[in-house]
Write a protein that holds these residues in place. Sequence first.
Motif, PDB file in Angstrom:
ATOM      1  N   PHE A  42      12.929   4.550  11.237  1.00  0.00           N
ATOM      2  CA  PHE A  42      11.610   4.591  10.056  1.00  0.00           C
ATOM      3  C   PHE A  42      11.191   3.174   9.986  1.00  0.00           C
ATOM      4  N   ARG A  43      10.144   2.779  10.395  1.00  0.00           N
ATOM      5  CA  ARG A  43       9.381   1.460  10.284  1.00  0.00           C
ATOM      6  C   ARG A  43      10.352   0.131  10.635  1.00  0.00           C
ATOM      7  N   ASP A 183       9.195  -9.935   3.074  1.00  0.00           N
ATOM      8  CA  ASP A 183       8.619  -8.901   3.746  1.00  0.00           C
ATOM      9  C   ASP A 183       8.745  -8.852   5.235  1.00  0.00           C
ATOM     10  N   TYR A 184       8.411  -7.837   6.243  1.00  0.00           N
ATOM     11  CA  TYR A 184       8.872  -7.842   7.487  1.00  0.00           C
ATOM     12  C   TYR A 184       7.812  -7.203   8.218  1.00  0.00           C
ATOM     13  N   VAL A 185       7.837  -7.586   9.586  1.00  0.00           N
ATOM     14  CA  VAL A 185       7.018  -6.843  10.633  1.00  0.00           C
ATOM     15  C   VAL A 185       7.688  -5.971  11.571  1.00  0.00           C
ATOM     16  N   THR A 208      11.840  -5.362  14.979  1.00  0.00           N
ATOM     17  CA  THR A 208      11.218  -5.960  13.687  1.00  0.00           C
ATOM     18  C   THR A 208      11.661  -7.386  13.908  1.00  0.00           C
ATOM     19  N   ASP A 209      10.893  -8.294  12.871  1.00  0.00           N
ATOM     20  CA  ASP A 209      11.232  -9.666  12.928  1.00  0.00           C
ATOM     21  C   ASP A 209      12.264  -9.942  11.968  1.00  0.00           C
ATOM     22  N   LEU A 215      20.716  -3.098  11.436  1.00  0.00           N
ATOM     23  CA  LEU A 215      19.879  -1.929  11.574  1.00  0.00           C
ATOM     24  C   LEU A 215      18.682  -2.213  11.777  1.00  0.00           C
ATOM     25  N   TYR A 216      18.035  -3.330  11.766  1.00  0.00           N
ATOM     26  CA  TYR A 216      16.567  -3.601  11.990  1.00  0.00           C
ATOM     27  C   TYR A 216      16.310  -4.162  13.467  1.00  0.00           C
TER      28      TYR A 216
END
Length: 228
Positions: A42-43, A183-185, A208-209, A215-216
């Motif tokens: 998710f995201r 924040d993140y992209v 993600t960045d 987990l990202y």
Amino acid sequence: MRLQATCAALAAAIATLATAGAASAQDAEFAFNAAATNDYVFRGASQSNENFALSGGVDMTIGGLYSGVWASTVDFGDDTSAEIDAYGGFRFEAQGFAFDLGAVGYFYAHDDQASDYDYVEVKAAASRAIGPVTAGVAVYYSPDFFGVDETATYVEGNVAFTPIDKVTVSGAVGKQWLDVTGDYVTWNVGAAYAFTDSLVFDVRYHDTDVDNAPLYDGRAVATLKVLF
């Protein structure tokens, strides 16, 4: 208190739609879904600790109004075992664009007071189809985001392309803003193949960045969906 009030409003909206559906059964349409995936993302973040997950849901529409419930297994490394989403809203078209205004409540089984996972988002989305291409944008806002007790805004742009029958290529880029933490992209790209109208296989890459957070990290996800 803000979250409780928003949850109550969301529950009331969904109850109203359910009541309308019962009163006008001939106008209500129902759709069911189930899925199995090697990782619930998710995201950009794994919600299943990079493990297998099962999900399923039901949607009801009455004209432009809709409501639904969806659930998935999750693994946060604690006693939380499932995510249950309840949502409702209104879809309409104007000037060649499709619009979607609504709210989503995210609730977690075995969540405790300390984790404070439960939260609600309101959303506004718009999209436009031109031939085989559909492009859209969506904005989500939460006054009390998942486990962090802060406001959050997520904005996403997405595009889908159907080059041949049964095949859809799609992707999205989004940014999650949090008013206190970082924040993140995030982005994803993939393709889906519809074996039938009821059976769809999707393969997608997410990333993600975010650094130093396994987990990202980037990951490939395969999902088999059943629609009925």
